[in-house]
Write a protein that holds these residues in place. Structure first.
Motif, mmCIF file in Angstrom:
data_model
loop_
_atom_site.group_PDB
_atom_site.id
_atom_site.type_symbol
_atom_site.label_atom_id
_atom_site.label_comp_id
_atom_site.label_asym_id
_atom_site.label_seq_id
_atom_site.Cartn_x
_atom_site.Cartn_y
_atom_site.Cartn_z
ATOM 1 N N ARG A 312 -46.591 -12.473 5.288
ATOM 2 C CA ARG A 312 -45.624 -11.373 5.437
ATOM 3 C C ARG A 312 -45.531 -10.564 4.140
ATOM 4 N N GLU A 313 -45.662 -11.241 3.007
ATOM 5 C CA GLU A 313 -45.642 -10.519 1.730
ATOM 6 C C GLU A 313 -46.858 -9.605 1.607
ATOM 7 N N ALA A 314 -48.032 -10.110 2.006
ATOM 8 C CA ALA A 314 -49.245 -9.296 1.966
ATOM 9 C C ALA A 314 -49.137 -8.121 2.941
ATOM 10 N N LEU A 315 -48.550 -8.377 4.118
ATOM 11 C CA LEU A 315 -48.381 -7.304 5.100
ATOM 12 C C LEU A 315 -47.408 -6.249 4.570
ATOM 13 N N GLU A 316 -46.369 -6.701 3.893
ATOM 14 C CA GLU A 316 -45.405 -5.762 3.325
ATOM 15 C C GLU A 316 -46.085 -4.856 2.301
ATOM 16 N N ASP A 317 -46.970 -5.441 1.482
ATOM 17 C CA ASP A 317 -47.713 -4.624 0.521
ATOM 18 C C ASP A 317 -48.603 -3.617 1.245
ATOM 19 N N THR A 318 -49.258 -4.057 2.332
ATOM 20 C CA THR A 318 -50.110 -3.158 3.121
ATOM 21 C C THR A 318 -49.292 -2.021 3.714
ATOM 22 N N ILE A 319 -48.099 -2.352 4.240
ATOM 23 C CA ILE A 319 -47.241 -1.329 4.846
ATOM 24 C C ILE A 319 -46.722 -0.358 3.789
ATOM 25 N N ASP A 320 -46.282 -0.902 2.649
ATOM 26 C CA ASP A 320 -45.762 -0.041 1.583
ATOM 27 C C ASP A 320 -46.824 0.957 1.113
ATOM 28 N N GLN A 321 -48.032 0.424 0.881
ATOM 29 C CA GLN A 321 -49.096 1.322 0.442
ATOM 30 C C GLN A 321 -49.465 2.296 1.561
ATOM 31 N N GLY A 322 -49.480 1.806 2.800
ATOM 32 C CA GLY A 322 -49.803 2.674 3.930
ATOM 33 C C GLY A 322 -48.819 3.820 4.069
ATOM 34 N N LEU A 323 -47.518 3.514 3.916
ATOM 35 C CA LEU A 323 -46.504 4.569 4.023
ATOM 36 C C LEU A 323 -46.639 5.592 2.908
ATOM 37 N N ALA A 324 -46.930 5.111 1.693
ATOM 38 C CA ALA A 324 -47.115 6.038 0.570
ATOM 39 C C ALA A 324 -48.347 6.907 0.784
ATOM 40 N N ASN A 325 -49.449 6.286 1.235
ATOM 41 C CA ASN A 325 -50.657 7.062 1.507
ATOM 42 C C ASN A 325 -50.453 8.023 2.664
ATOM 43 N N LEU A 326 -49.642 7.601 3.631
ATOM 44 C CA LEU A 326 -49.334 8.473 4.764
ATOM 45 C C LEU A 326 -48.574 9.704 4.294
ATOM 46 N N GLN A 327 -47.652 9.509 3.344
ATOM 47 C CA GLN A 327 -46.917 10.649 2.798
ATOM 48 C C GLN A 327 -47.866 11.603 2.080
ATOM 49 N N ASN A 328 -48.830 11.038 1.347
ATOM 50 C CA ASN A 328 -49.820 11.887 0.685
ATOM 51 C C ASN A 328 -50.642 12.674 1.695
ATOM 52 N N ALA A 329 -50.985 12.019 2.817
ATOM 53 C CA ALA A 329 -51.741 12.701 3.866
ATOM 54 C C ALA A 329 -50.913 13.812 4.499
ATOM 55 N N GLU A 330 -49.632 13.557 4.703
ATOM 56 C CA GLU A 330 -48.748 14.583 5.265
ATOM 57 C C GLU A 330 -48.622 15.766 4.301
ATOM 58 N N ASP A 331 -48.486 15.469 3.010
ATOM 59 C CA ASP A 331 -48.397 16.546 2.013
ATOM 60 C C ASP A 331 -49.675 17.386 2.017
ATOM 61 N N ARG A 332 -50.829 16.719 2.107
ATOM 62 C CA ARG A 332 -52.101 17.443 2.134
ATOM 63 C C ARG A 332 -52.191 18.311 3.396
ATOM 64 N N ALA A 333 -51.805 17.749 4.536
ATOM 65 C CA ALA A 333 -51.856 18.505 5.789
ATOM 66 C C ALA A 333 -50.936 19.715 5.744
ATOM 67 N N THR A 334 -49.738 19.526 5.173
ATOM 68 C CA THR A 334 -48.785 20.637 5.064
ATOM 69 C C THR A 334 -49.330 21.725 4.155
ATOM 70 N N GLU A 335 -49.958 21.309 3.056
ATOM 71 C CA GLU A 335 -50.534 22.276 2.122
ATOM 72 C C GLU A 335 -51.641 23.086 2.784
ATOM 73 N N ILE A 336 -52.506 22.399 3.505
ATOM 74 C CA ILE A 336 -53.619 23.093 4.169
ATOM 75 C C ILE A 336 -53.108 23.999 5.278
ATOM 76 N N GLN A 337 -52.132 23.516 6.051
ATOM 77 C CA GLN A 337 -51.588 24.338 7.137
ATOM 78 C C GLN A 337 -50.881 25.570 6.587
ATOM 79 N N SER A 338 -50.233 25.422 5.437
ATOM 80 C CA SER A 338 -49.608 26.574 4.802
ATOM 81 C C SER A 338 -50.655 27.611 4.424
ATOM 82 N N GLY A 339 -51.797 27.139 3.924
ATOM 83 C CA GLY A 339 -52.883 28.059 3.593
ATOM 84 C C GLY A 339 -53.421 28.765 4.824
#
Length: 406
Positions: A312-339
């Motif tokens: 569960r600790e390893a999964l929590e690390d996977t989820i935490d990193q996944g959520l952070a990377n997901l936010q980065n992906a959303e920021d990139r998508a928003t930036e590109i869509q704005s362009g």
């Protein structure tokens, strides 16, 4: 001064020819609706007319390009909107997966839906434009940019090119965003790793995306890479895992079992299928991860992390990193869509400018080229009257003779 009979007839014929030519020109003007029929009529106006027609023809080409560009950008904008919706659903599922009360079947259900969302994202990344070209393929618009590699991982097959078109004199506009920048080269919240099979492999072996099981051990190994090399030994298939940089062996001549987890330096991954001797796989650490890699790590974490405190600790690390990377992906998508939105505004502004320019050019062209029907018909009537009068006068003069006075 003596005026001979032949002179009278020659002058009469010349006058009739001039009057007929004038009348014929006016009739042609009325028939065609054009004031300037040939360059010799008005050299200055003729030159300006040619220039205006060239401008209008070029503007028409630009308008066609703008219409196609608008359709392409609107399709990309729609694809990015669908992509951000999929990212939002992924976030919901990741947050849900973070609950410590989930059973194994709950985890499996979330993993299955994440796979469906990932497949949807792949379909979005392979969106085609109005002419059948793939929008996110860079310069390789004729080839599908995203597909599975030999290990089943999603890889990008396009390039980093960005196509541009000319939409007005001296004005170009980017008409696509490549898939590497949009979906692949996403900054990772913390060090991560990606796996791939060497292109020269002859067997059917596949390597999984893998997950981090021990963050501290992994980051102490980072930024080194791993090589998983296979060989045949007495009829058995064995593998060795070593450092790409130093050659240090972490696992040596281990008997291969398809699908058996391999754990090295805080990383866990699986090789399945039937690799041949000489085949190898790469485990490459880095600070970027594609959205598909983020999804796969989340799915693999849900399916492989045991439901134990350590798991569960390893999964929590996977989820935490996944959520952070997901936010980065959303920021990139928003930036590109704005362009994309900015470029759509440029298209609309240019379309309006060209329409206004065309209207002004057409008005000027009409002033130079089109005939004034009222004036032309009045002139034609006058010319017809003049011709008739000349004919009657000539008829009277031609009958005069000195013999009439004798």
């Amino acid at each position: 001064m003596r005026v001979s009979t032949s002179q009278i007839f020659n002058q009469g014929i010349q006058q009739f020819q001039n009057l007929n030519a004038q009348q014929a020109r006016t009739q042609e003007q009325v028939a065609t609706g054009k004031e300037v029929l040939r360059p010799s009529d008005d050299p200055v106006a003729s030159t300006r007319i040619v220039q205006l027609k060239d401008d209008l023809a070029r503007s028409e080409q630009y308008q066609d390009t703008l219409d196609m560009t608008q359709t392409r950008l609107e399709r990309e904008d729609g694809a990015l909107s669908s992509y951000t919706d999929a990212l939002a659903r992924t976030r919901e599922l990741m947050v849900q997966a973070g609950s410590g009360s989930l059973s194994e079947s709950d985890r499996e259900s979330i993993a299955q839906e994440l796979r469906q969302v990932k497949d949807q994202m792949v379909s979005i990344a392979n969106t085609q434009g109005p002419e059948g070209e793939f929008l996110f393929a860079g310069f390789q618009g004729g080839e599908k940019p995203f597909g599975e590699d030999v290990s089943g991982n999603i890889e990008y097959r396009g390039d980093s090119g960005e196509r541009s078109v000319q939409i007005d004199d001296g004005v170009t506009l980017k008409v696509n965003d490549n898939g590497r920048e949009t979906f692949e080269a996403i900054d990772s919240d913390r060090p991560t790793f990606n796996t791939r099979a060497d292109s020269g492999n002859g067997g059917s072996g596949r390597i999984s995306t893998g997950v981090v099981t021990d963050r501290e051990a992994f980051e102490s190994f980072y930024p080194d890479d791993l090589v998983v090399a296979f060989e045949e030994n007495g009829g058995d298939t064995q593998y060795t895992v070593k450092s790409e940089k130093t050659g240090e062996e972490f696992i040596t001549d281990e008997d291969y079992t398809s699908g058996s987890p391999i754990e090295v330096n805080g990383m866990r991954f699986e090789v399945s299928g039937e690799p041949e001797g000489g085949d190898s796989f790469r485990v490459e650490t880095g600070d970027q991860q594609s959205i598909f890699g983020t999804m796969e790590k989340m799915i693999e974490g849900l399916e492989t992390h045991p439901n134990t405190p350590e798991g569960r600790e390893a999964l929590e690390d996977t989820i935490d990193q996944g959520l952070a990377n997901l936010q980065n992906a959303e920021d990139r998508a928003t930036e590109i869509q704005s362009g994309v939105g900015t470029r759509l505004n440029t298209v609309e502004t240019t379309q309006e400018f060209l329409k206004d320019s065309d209207l002004l050019a057409e008005e000027t062209l009409s002033d130079l080229e089109d005939v004034d029907y009222a004036e032309a018909i009045s002139r034609l009537t006058q010319q017809n009257f003049t011709l008739q009068a000349a004919q009657q006068s000539f008829a009277q003069i031609s009958r005069l003779s000195l013999f009439d006075a004798l």
